[in-house]
Every structure is written in structure tokens, then in C-alpha cells.
Design an enzyme around this catalytic site. Structure first.
Site, PDB file in Angstrom:
ATOM      1  N   ARG A 151       0.826  -1.332   0.168  1.00 28.18           N
ATOM      2  CA  ARG A 151      -0.073  -0.104   0.207  1.00 28.18           C
ATOM      3  C   ARG A 151       0.717   0.879  -0.296  1.00 28.18           C
ATOM      4  O   ARG A 151       1.700   1.684   1.064  1.00 28.18           O
ATOM      5  CB  ARG A 151      -1.171  -0.054   1.253  1.00 28.18           C
ATOM      6  CG  ARG A 151      -1.910  -1.199   1.223  1.00 28.18           C
ATOM      7  CD  ARG A 151      -2.661  -1.463   2.200  1.00 28.18           C
ATOM      8  NE  ARG A 151      -3.529  -2.027   2.864  1.00 28.18           N
ATOM      9  CZ  ARG A 151      -2.977  -3.411   2.692  1.00 28.18           C
ATOM     10  NH1 ARG A 151      -2.040  -3.612   3.865  1.00 28.18           N
ATOM     11  NH2 ARG A 151      -3.843  -4.755   3.478  1.00 28.18           N
ATOM     12  N   LYS A 175      -1.218  -3.118   7.886  1.00 28.02           N
ATOM     13  CA  LYS A 175      -2.270  -2.487   9.105  1.00 28.02           C
ATOM     14  C   LYS A 175      -2.442  -3.282  10.795  1.00 28.02           C
ATOM     15  O   LYS A 175      -2.106  -4.243  10.502  1.00 28.02           O
ATOM     16  CB  LYS A 175      -3.622  -3.221   8.212  1.00 28.02           C
ATOM     17  CG  LYS A 175      -3.710  -1.618   7.421  1.00 28.02           C
ATOM     18  CD  LYS A 175      -6.057  -2.154   6.086  1.00 28.02           C
ATOM     19  CE  LYS A 175      -5.952  -1.146   5.270  1.00 28.02           C
ATOM     20  NZ  LYS A 175      -7.237  -2.328   4.996  1.00 28.02           N
ATOM     21  N   HIS A 248      -3.483   3.225  -6.282  1.00 23.88           N
ATOM     22  CA  HIS A 248      -3.616   2.360  -5.548  1.00 23.88           C
ATOM     23  C   HIS A 248      -3.775   1.038  -6.815  1.00 23.88           C
ATOM     24  O   HIS A 248      -3.903  -0.282  -6.117  1.00 23.88           O
ATOM     25  CB  HIS A 248      -5.599   2.123  -5.258  1.00 23.88           C
ATOM     26  CG  HIS A 248      -4.986   0.999  -3.603  1.00 23.88           C
ATOM     27  ND1 HIS A 248      -4.688   0.933  -2.587  1.00 23.88           N
ATOM     28  CD2 HIS A 248      -5.981  -0.394  -3.511  1.00 23.88           C
ATOM     29  CE1 HIS A 248      -5.064  -0.575  -1.847  1.00 23.88           C
ATOM     30  NE2 HIS A 248      -6.044  -1.268  -2.482  1.00 23.88           N
ATOM     31  N   ARG A 251      -1.347  -1.559  -7.192  1.00 29.29           N
ATOM     32  CA  ARG A 251      -1.454  -2.643  -6.022  1.00 29.29           C
ATOM     33  C   ARG A 251      -2.141  -4.179  -6.526  1.00 29.29           C
ATOM     34  O   ARG A 251      -2.034  -4.927  -6.985  1.00 29.29           O
ATOM     35  CB  ARG A 251      -2.074  -2.200  -4.643  1.00 29.29           C
ATOM     36  CG  ARG A 251      -2.231  -3.343  -3.795  1.00 29.29           C
ATOM     37  CD  ARG A 251      -3.194  -2.508  -2.350  1.00 29.29           C
ATOM     38  NE  ARG A 251      -3.087  -3.521  -1.525  1.00 29.29           N
ATOM     39  CZ  ARG A 251      -2.688  -4.376  -0.160  1.00 29.29           C
ATOM     40  NH1 ARG A 251      -1.234  -4.291  -0.359  1.00 29.29           N
ATOM     41  NH2 ARG A 251      -3.244  -4.706   0.399  1.00 29.29           N
ATOM     42  N   HIS A 274      -2.860  -9.453   2.977  1.00 29.52           N
ATOM     43  CA  HIS A 274      -4.647  -9.914   3.362  1.00 29.52           C
ATOM     44  C   HIS A 274      -4.475 -10.842   4.619  1.00 29.52           C
ATOM     45  O   HIS A 274      -3.873 -11.832   4.639  1.00 29.52           O
ATOM     46  CB  HIS A 274      -5.233  -9.719   2.037  1.00 29.52           C
ATOM     47  CG  HIS A 274      -5.390  -8.959   1.872  1.00 29.52           C
ATOM     48  ND1 HIS A 274      -5.875  -8.657   0.068  1.00 29.52           N
ATOM     49  CD2 HIS A 274      -5.428  -7.829   1.452  1.00 29.52           C
ATOM     50  CE1 HIS A 274      -5.654  -8.283  -0.578  1.00 29.52           C
ATOM     51  NE2 HIS A 274      -5.708  -7.217   0.143  1.00 29.52           N
ATOM     52  N   TYR A 283      -9.613 -10.674  -7.291  1.00 25.20           N
ATOM     53  CA  TYR A 283      -8.195 -10.642  -8.327  1.00 25.20           C
ATOM     54  C   TYR A 283      -8.604 -11.659  -9.137  1.00 25.20           C
ATOM     55  O   TYR A 283      -7.633 -12.352  -9.656  1.00 25.20           O
ATOM     56  CB  TYR A 283      -6.899 -10.576  -7.470  1.00 25.20           C
ATOM     57  CG  TYR A 283      -6.606  -9.259  -6.817  1.00 25.20           C
ATOM     58  CD1 TYR A 283      -7.132  -7.917  -7.357  1.00 25.20           C
ATOM     59  CD2 TYR A 283      -6.389  -9.323  -5.354  1.00 25.20           C
ATOM     60  CE1 TYR A 283      -6.571  -6.764  -6.859  1.00 25.20           C
ATOM     61  CE2 TYR A 283      -6.169  -7.640  -4.773  1.00 25.20           C
ATOM     62  CZ  TYR A 283      -6.508  -6.783  -5.388  1.00 25.20           C
ATOM     63  OH  TYR A 283      -6.752  -5.568  -4.551  1.00 25.20           O
TER      64      TYR A 283
END
Length: 302
Positions: A151, A175, A248, A251, A274, A283
Site C-alpha cells: 500500500r 495494518k 492503489h 497494487r 491480507h 483478483y
């Protein structure tokens, strides 16, 4: 009885987000905008503080959002932010219920992520013709984003020592402050080595103090995630005719190209950072060119 001001409610919540949840600056800024938007609604409807909000007020707020024709994704984000806000204050016993808990979130559309084709990515890199320090920096940013799928917010937090060019890896803080090591390709390593040993050294001379940040602005300070998005978007717009491109999408391109070329879904999940496989499964779509190519080479009468 002492009563907290509305600003204190907001300040306490954001202290919780930063210290307990380890939320990113990008996330906290989005939450702040959504809570301030609701606060404006409260003032317009003469609601006396967050504790006085009722379920009817919540319904009125939802009606207002839909009247403004916000996208379903935007409405969902706003409700999610306010639900978290009230959940925190319920835990701290400032309210007796979470008035946003029972709100039914609008269904999200099935829009697939936007991405650039491999040829467009090549054009993006071929467009670099100058060898100035800032050009070296910009190329290193793009090569790194495409090589790792990280990111932009993760990219902005990198320090020089997070890059290991000897073994070709980068330490990414994702994250929730979760760490992951991601491989670097040869092109990314070359671009980073050139920038670190040449362009970054020249840019850093303009700094007032030693700065460990990997990517620097022209004054020698750390590039913010907003600045990186601006840089990437300008570079993307020069080579692509697609509308509504976002940084983004680099990505998205990373994940799409990896899967189209045979990568395992769980490997891509780990590389992207993730937590849930369902986040990566979006995806698994393939481009029309890929479909046409597979059909041509596998159907006996193609």
C-alpha cells in the site's frame, strides 16, 4: 455531574485508535471526516451531544446520505466509522447502547478492481528518461510498489534499513502494525540501489537533520502518503488513457498480473498482507486478453 464536550468524545476515540488499534494515519483521517460529517448533521438537527442521538436520528442521517446520492461504499464506510465510534464509547459506559449497531449496511456492488495491463506498466517505466535525483526517487517508488504490491501508506513509512538489497527483501509494516517480509525483483533492486546511493544522497543534503526515511521530498523530509499518491498519479496519467486511475491500482495490477501468470492465491494473499483470503479472491478475475489467449491455446476447434 461532569459532562464531556463533543470534542473530548472525538479526542478520546482517536487516542484509542492510535494507541490500542494501531490504526494508520489514512484510516484515522477517514474516521475523523466521517464523524465530523455526522457532527454537522447533529448541529443541523439540534441534537445535544453524541449521547443524545436516537435510532430515529440515525435513520434520518441515513436518509440524508442517500438523498445526497453518496455511493454505497461511501455510506458503508461512514456507518462503519460511527459504529466503531459508538462501540468504543459504549465500552467506556458513556452511552447505554450503540445506536448504529443495528443499521443494515447497503450491499456493495460487484465492481472489479481497476488495473493496468502489463504493457501499460512497461510504458510507465519506459517513460523515465531523466536521471535527476527526483526522477530516480519516483522510479524507485513505482518499481517498489509494483514489485511488492504494498500500500502507498506502507511505502511512506519505510526507512532505509527496511530494505535489504543483498537478499532482495523489504520489511513492510502493514495494518495493525503487522510485519511481513516481501521479496524484491531485480528491477526494483536496481532502481532502489541507484536511488539510495545517488539520488537520495543528493536530496538528503537539503535536510536540516539526519533522516532515515527511504523516500524524501525535495527538502529532505519524509514523503507523506499523500505526496506519494500525487507523484504516482502524475506518472500514471502520462501513459494511460484510462479514466479515474488511482495509485492503489498499482497494487491491483501487482495482484492481477501475479495470478494471471500462475501464482498461488494464498501466496498473493501473504504478499498483499491480507488477513482474509476473501479479500484476495477478488483478483481471481482475468482480463479479456487472458481469456482469449487461454481459449485459443486450449480449445480443440479455436
Amino acid at each position: 455531574m461532569f459532562t464531556l464536550s463533543e470534542q473530548s468524545w472525538i479526542d478520546l476515540f482517536f487516542t484509542y485508535l492510535r494507541l490500542e488499534k494501531n490504526s494508520s494515519t489514512h484510516t484515522t483521517n477517514n474516521y475523523l471526516r466521517d464523524i465530523l460529517d455526522f457532527q454537522q448533521f447533529m448541529k443541523g438537527h439540534k441534537i445535544r451531544g453524541f449521547a443524545a442521538v436516537t435510532t430515529q436520528d440515525v435513520r434520518n442521517y441515513l436518509t440524508k446520505l442517500f438523498e445526497k446520492e453518496y455511493a454505497r461504499k461511501t455510506v458503508s464506510r461512514k456507518i462503519s466509522a460511527l459504529r466503531s465510534f459508538y462501540r468504543f464509547h459504549l465500552r467506556e459506559e458513556r452511552v447505554s447502547e450503540n445506536v448504529f449497531q443495528s443499521v443494515v449496511m447497503p450491499k456493495k456492488g460487484e465492481r472489479l478492481p481497476n488495473f493496468l495491463y502489463e504493457e501499460e506498466m512497461q510504458e510507465l517505466f519506459d517513460a523515465f528518461v531523466d536521471n535527476k535525483p527526483l526522477d530516480q526517487r519516483d522510479r524507485a517508488i513505482l518499481e517498489l510498489l509494483y514489485a511488492t504490491g504494498m500500500r502507498v501508506s506502507e511505502c511512506s513509512q519505510l526507512n532505509v534499513h527496511d530494505i535489504d538489497l543483498m537478499i532482495g527483501t523489504v520489511l513492510v509494516i502493514g495494518k495493525g502494525r503487522k510485519e511481513r517480509y516481501t521479496p524484491l525483483g531485480a528491477f526494483a533492486c536496481d532502481a532502489l540501489e541507484k536511488y539510495i546511493e545517488d539520488g537520495r544522497v543528493k536530496i538528503h543534503t537539503k535536510a536540516n537533520q539526519v533522516n532515515d526515511a527511504l523516500f524524501l521530498n525535495y527538502r529532505g523530509g519524509r514523503l507523506t502518503d499523500r505526496s506519494i499518491r500525487t507523484i504516482v498519479l502524475k506518472r500514471m496519467e502520462k501513459v494511460s488513457n484510462q479514466k479515474k486511475l488511482r495509485p492503489h491500482d498499482i497494487r491491483h495490477s501487482f495482484a492481477t498480473h501475479m495470478l494471471n501468470n500462475g501464482a498461488d492465491l494464498r501466496i498473493v494473499q501473504e504478499l498483499l498482507g491480507h488477513e482474509h483470503l476473501s479479500s484476495t479472491q477478488i483478483y481471481t478475475h482475468v482480463t479479456k486478453d487472458r481469456l482469449r489467449d487461454v481459449y485459443k491455446h486450449t480449445h480443440p476447434r479455436a
